[in-house]
Design a protein around this motif. Structure first.
Motif, short mmCIF file in Angstrom:
data_model
loop_
_atom_site.label_atom_id
_atom_site.label_comp_id
_atom_site.label_asym_id
_atom_site.label_seq_id
_atom_site.Cartn_x
_atom_site.Cartn_y
_atom_site.Cartn_z
N ASP A 1 0.84 -1.19 0.00
CA ASP A 1 0.00 0.00 0.00
C ASP A 1 0.88 1.25 0.00
N ILE A 2 0.33 2.35 -0.47
CA ILE A 2 1.10 3.58 -0.61
C ILE A 2 1.52 4.14 0.75
N ASP A 3 0.82 3.75 1.82
CA ASP A 3 1.15 4.25 3.15
C ASP A 3 1.71 3.14 4.04
N ALA A 4 2.42 2.21 3.43
CA ALA A 4 3.03 1.11 4.17
C ALA A 4 4.48 0.93 3.72
N PHE A 5 5.28 0.31 4.58
CA PHE A 5 6.66 0.00 4.21
C PHE A 5 7.26 -0.96 5.23
N PRO A 6 8.29 -1.73 4.82
CA PRO A 6 9.02 -2.53 5.79
C PRO A 6 9.85 -1.61 6.68
N LEU A 7 10.09 -2.03 7.90
CA LEU A 7 10.86 -1.23 8.84
C LEU A 7 12.35 -1.55 8.78
N HIS A 8 12.69 -2.63 8.13
CA HIS A 8 14.09 -2.98 7.90
C HIS A 8 14.14 -3.87 6.66
N ARG A 9 15.29 -3.94 6.04
CA ARG A 9 15.45 -4.64 4.77
C ARG A 9 15.12 -6.13 4.89
N GLN A 10 15.54 -6.76 6.00
CA GLN A 10 15.35 -8.19 6.14
C GLN A 10 13.88 -8.57 6.15
N PRO B 1 2.17 -12.14 9.17
CA PRO B 1 2.62 -11.42 10.36
C PRO B 1 1.46 -10.64 10.99
N ALA B 2 1.30 -10.80 12.30
CA ALA B 2 0.16 -10.20 12.99
C ALA B 2 0.50 -8.80 13.50
N PRO B 3 -0.52 -7.96 13.73
CA PRO B 3 -0.27 -6.68 14.38
C PRO B 3 0.28 -6.90 15.79
N THR B 4 1.29 -6.13 16.14
CA THR B 4 1.85 -6.21 17.48
C THR B 4 1.70 -4.89 18.24
N ALA B 5 1.36 -3.81 17.54
CA ALA B 5 1.11 -2.52 18.18
C ALA B 5 0.31 -1.66 17.22
N THR B 6 -0.53 -0.81 17.78
CA THR B 6 -1.27 0.15 16.95
C THR B 6 -1.43 1.44 17.73
N LEU B 7 -1.28 2.56 17.06
CA LEU B 7 -1.27 3.86 17.73
C LEU B 7 -2.68 4.38 18.01
N ILE B 8 -3.62 4.11 17.12
CA ILE B 8 -5.01 4.51 17.32
C ILE B 8 -5.88 3.30 17.01
N PRO B 9 -6.19 2.45 17.99
CA PRO B 9 -6.99 1.25 17.74
C PRO B 9 -8.35 1.63 17.13
N LYS B 10 -8.75 0.87 16.12
CA LYS B 10 -9.98 1.25 15.41
C LYS B 10 -10.82 0.06 14.97
N TRP B 11 -10.18 -1.08 14.63
CA TRP B 11 -10.93 -2.22 14.09
C TRP B 11 -10.51 -3.51 14.78
N PHE C 1 -6.46 -3.68 15.24
CA PHE C 1 -5.52 -2.89 14.44
C PHE C 1 -6.16 -1.53 14.22
N GLY C 2 -5.41 -0.61 13.64
CA GLY C 2 -5.97 0.73 13.48
C GLY C 2 -4.99 1.65 12.79
N ILE C 3 -5.14 2.94 13.04
CA ILE C 3 -4.28 3.94 12.42
C ILE C 3 -2.87 3.81 13.01
N GLY C 4 -1.91 3.56 12.15
CA GLY C 4 -0.54 3.39 12.59
C GLY C 4 -0.31 2.05 13.24
N THR C 5 -0.31 0.98 12.43
CA THR C 5 -0.17 -0.37 12.97
C THR C 5 1.19 -0.96 12.58
N PHE C 6 1.82 -1.62 13.56
CA PHE C 6 3.11 -2.29 13.38
C PHE C 6 2.87 -3.79 13.36
N TYR C 7 3.57 -4.50 12.49
CA TYR C 7 3.37 -5.94 12.29
C TYR C 7 4.66 -6.70 12.54
N GLY C 8 4.48 -7.95 13.01
CA GLY C 8 5.63 -8.81 13.25
C GLY C 8 6.49 -8.29 14.38
N GLN C 9 7.75 -8.65 14.35
CA GLN C 9 8.71 -8.17 15.35
C GLN C 9 9.30 -6.85 14.87
#
Length: 250
Positions: free
Chosen positions: A81-90, A167-177, A185-193
């Motif tokens: 998605d246009i508003d998503a990205f991996p947090l590290h290359r691996q 990979p499951a959500p592990t944190a979300t900044l604004i829970p919504k769904w 999950f919600g606005i600003g969700t982090f997945y995996g480790q």
């Protein structure tokens, strides 16, 4: 009438001969320009090839089908998605490896507005071989009464015993769904480790501050600053995003 993706899509490569498959992402004209710029910056920093395609008013599932059709059966195809990205290359390399091994990789998602009851591999970051899509009968990836965009892939994969890597959500900044019976999950969700980030609802400019903060930490090789992200999210909660008043065109 929906228009197909324009030919001026940008491919980012930091080396002339990049061995990795290109990551494909689409956007409509209502996405703020800085969202596109920050995503490009993250992928460039991680040395991952990104192709952003303007596909205004084109349904997400139809665009994904068109991208798959461009490839050969042995190719690994990656959607983001246009508003998503991996947090590290691996994280991206791991997704590619899962797809090469025959699995359907996608961040865990749930359609609260559809009748399904199972979490599925979502296309906010998805990797699969084109041959897997072909083996599943080249299903239509568009939203239907039963499924959200690309959800049918997970349903068919389960029927045929094909591995799902989600990979499951592990944190979300604004829970919504609700994530079905498995979490939220919600606005600003982090997945995996701390592997992937997805903003959601990036058409609302106020949420862009969250993506900008995470992207800045990634591109500056800093630890993720969850206290800072939560402070930004709290301010958004105190002062809800204003309605969008303009469209951005690139």
């Amino acid at each position: 009438m929906a228009r197909t993706a324009t030919a001026h899509a940008l491919v980012l490569r930091s080396r002339p001969m990049h061995p990795l498959p290109v990551i494909h992402t689409m956007y409509w004209d209502n996405i703020p320009a800085d969202i596109l710029e920050q995503q490009r910056a993250v992928f460039a920093h991680l040395d991952l090839p990104l192709q952003q395609e303007r596909a205004h008013q084109q349904p997400h599932g139809r665009w994904m089908t068109e991208v798959l059709e461009r490839h050969s059966s042995d190719d690994v195809v990656i959607f983001c998605d246009i508003d998503a990205f991996p947090l590290h290359r691996q994280a991206c390399l791991g997704a590619i490896a899962q797809a090469q091994a025959g699995a359907l990789f996608g961040l865990a998602q749930f359609s609260n507005h559809k009748p399904g009851t199972q979490v599925y591999a979502g296309p906010m970051f998805m990797a699969l071989r084109k041959g897997l899509w072909e083996a599943l009968g080249k299903p239509d990836l568009q939203t239907s009464k039963q499924h959200d965009a690309a959800e049918v892939l997970s349903a068919l994969a389960r029927e045929r015993g094909i591995a799902l890597a989600m990979p499951a959500p592990t944190a979300t900044l604004i829970p919504k769904w609700a994530l079905g019976h498995e979490g939220v999950f919600g606005i600003g969700t982090f997945y995996g480790q701390r592997d992937f980030f997805h903003l959601f609802e990036s058409r609302k400019p106020a949420y862009g501050a969250l993506l900008a903060a995470v992207a800045a930490d990634v591109t500056q090789d800093r630890p993720l600053n969850f206290a800072h992200y939560l402070a930004l999210a709290q301010r958004l909660g105190d002062d809800p995003p204003a309605p969008r008043r303009r469209w951005w065109r690139l």
